[in-house]
Design a protein around this motif. Sequence first.
Motif, mmCIF file in Angstrom:
data_model
loop_
_atom_site.group_PDB
_atom_site.id
_atom_site.type_symbol
_atom_site.label_atom_id
_atom_site.label_comp_id
_atom_site.label_asym_id
_atom_site.label_seq_id
_atom_site.Cartn_x
_atom_site.Cartn_y
_atom_site.Cartn_z
ATOM 1 N N VAL A 31 1.024 -1.338 0.054
ATOM 2 C CA VAL A 31 -0.065 0.147 -0.002
ATOM 3 C C VAL A 31 0.865 1.270 0.068
ATOM 4 N N VAL A 32 0.565 2.081 -0.821
ATOM 5 C CA VAL A 32 1.582 3.396 -1.033
ATOM 6 C C VAL A 32 0.635 4.547 -0.828
ATOM 7 N N GLU A 33 0.932 5.505 -0.179
ATOM 8 C CA GLU A 33 0.219 6.753 -0.030
ATOM 9 C C GLU A 33 1.297 7.871 -0.120
ATOM 10 N N THR A 34 0.651 8.805 -1.241
ATOM 11 C CA THR A 34 1.490 10.324 -1.411
ATOM 12 C C THR A 34 0.516 11.197 -1.101
ATOM 13 N N GLU A 35 0.922 12.359 -1.067
ATOM 14 C CA GLU A 35 0.220 13.517 -0.899
ATOM 15 C C GLU A 35 -1.058 13.591 -1.815
ATOM 16 N N PHE A 75 -5.908 -0.132 -13.370
ATOM 17 C CA PHE A 75 -4.923 -0.844 -13.383
ATOM 18 C C PHE A 75 -3.725 -0.205 -14.413
ATOM 19 N N VAL A 76 -2.549 -0.127 -13.768
ATOM 20 C CA VAL A 76 -1.421 0.429 -14.482
ATOM 21 C C VAL A 76 -0.227 -0.400 -14.416
ATOM 22 N N LYS A 77 0.432 -0.502 -15.617
ATOM 23 C CA LYS A 77 1.693 -1.387 -15.312
ATOM 24 C C LYS A 77 2.891 -0.828 -14.523
ATOM 25 N N ASN A 78 3.146 0.437 -14.798
ATOM 26 C CA ASN A 78 4.111 1.242 -14.202
ATOM 27 C C ASN A 78 3.669 2.644 -13.868
ATOM 28 N N VAL A 79 4.124 3.227 -12.564
ATOM 29 C CA VAL A 79 3.943 4.505 -12.287
ATOM 30 C C VAL A 79 5.066 4.985 -11.688
ATOM 31 N N ARG A 80 5.327 6.212 -11.959
ATOM 32 C CA ARG A 80 6.548 6.915 -11.201
ATOM 33 C C ARG A 80 5.943 8.400 -10.695
ATOM 34 N N VAL A 81 6.622 8.425 -9.368
ATOM 35 C CA VAL A 81 6.019 9.693 -8.781
ATOM 36 C C VAL A 81 7.232 10.308 -8.152
ATOM 37 N N LEU A 82 7.318 11.709 -8.492
ATOM 38 C CA LEU A 82 8.320 12.720 -8.029
ATOM 39 C C LEU A 82 7.541 13.691 -6.908
ATOM 40 N N THR A 83 8.181 13.541 -5.757
ATOM 41 C CA THR A 83 7.342 14.200 -4.947
ATOM 42 C C THR A 83 8.258 14.643 -3.930
ATOM 43 N N PHE A 84 7.996 16.142 -3.259
ATOM 44 C CA PHE A 84 8.715 16.695 -2.003
ATOM 45 C C PHE A 84 7.932 16.293 -0.828
ATOM 46 N N LYS A 85 7.204 16.033 -0.844
ATOM 47 C CA LYS A 85 6.237 15.645 0.286
ATOM 48 C C LYS A 85 6.373 14.182 0.921
ATOM 49 N N ASP A 86 5.733 13.656 1.910
ATOM 50 C CA ASP A 86 5.951 12.454 2.578
ATOM 51 C C ASP A 86 5.517 11.277 1.535
ATOM 52 N N VAL A 87 6.070 10.224 1.908
ATOM 53 C CA VAL A 87 5.524 9.097 1.077
ATOM 54 C C VAL A 87 5.468 7.784 2.162
ATOM 55 N N ASN A 88 4.393 7.301 2.288
ATOM 56 C CA ASN A 88 4.101 6.030 3.004
ATOM 57 C C ASN A 88 3.948 4.532 2.404
ATOM 58 N N VAL A 89 4.780 3.925 2.387
ATOM 59 C CA VAL A 89 4.813 2.319 2.047
ATOM 60 C C VAL A 89 4.731 1.459 3.121
ATOM 61 N N GLU A 90 3.808 0.825 2.946
ATOM 62 C CA GLU A 90 3.490 -0.305 3.831
ATOM 63 C C GLU A 90 3.309 -1.677 3.146
#
Length: 107
Positions: A31-35, A75-90
Amino acid sequence: MEPEDIDDYDREVELQLFREYRDVVGTFRYVVETERRFYLANDVTLTRQDAGNDFYFELVLTDVWVWDIYRADRFVKNVRVLTFKDVNVEELSDRDLELPKDLAIEG
């Protein structure tokens, strides 16, 4: 359309999204959460990138489901995220993959 019709439509779309999440969560490892977004993914790479006196996170996800009511295909094969904010990966465990019975939605 009346404002009540729009509210009813929004609630129905959110409910459909939640049902889809409930149906697919068991097929993902993370589970991945970004802003801005919530993702389910089977592979996650998180890298801190230095940029002068600052830094940002580069997040690469593979085999992804995106929580977004406005996407026709979540449903997506690949996602790339660039962020200055917090990222939560569980990482999900087998126990995490089952929705609690009190949150189950019949239908």
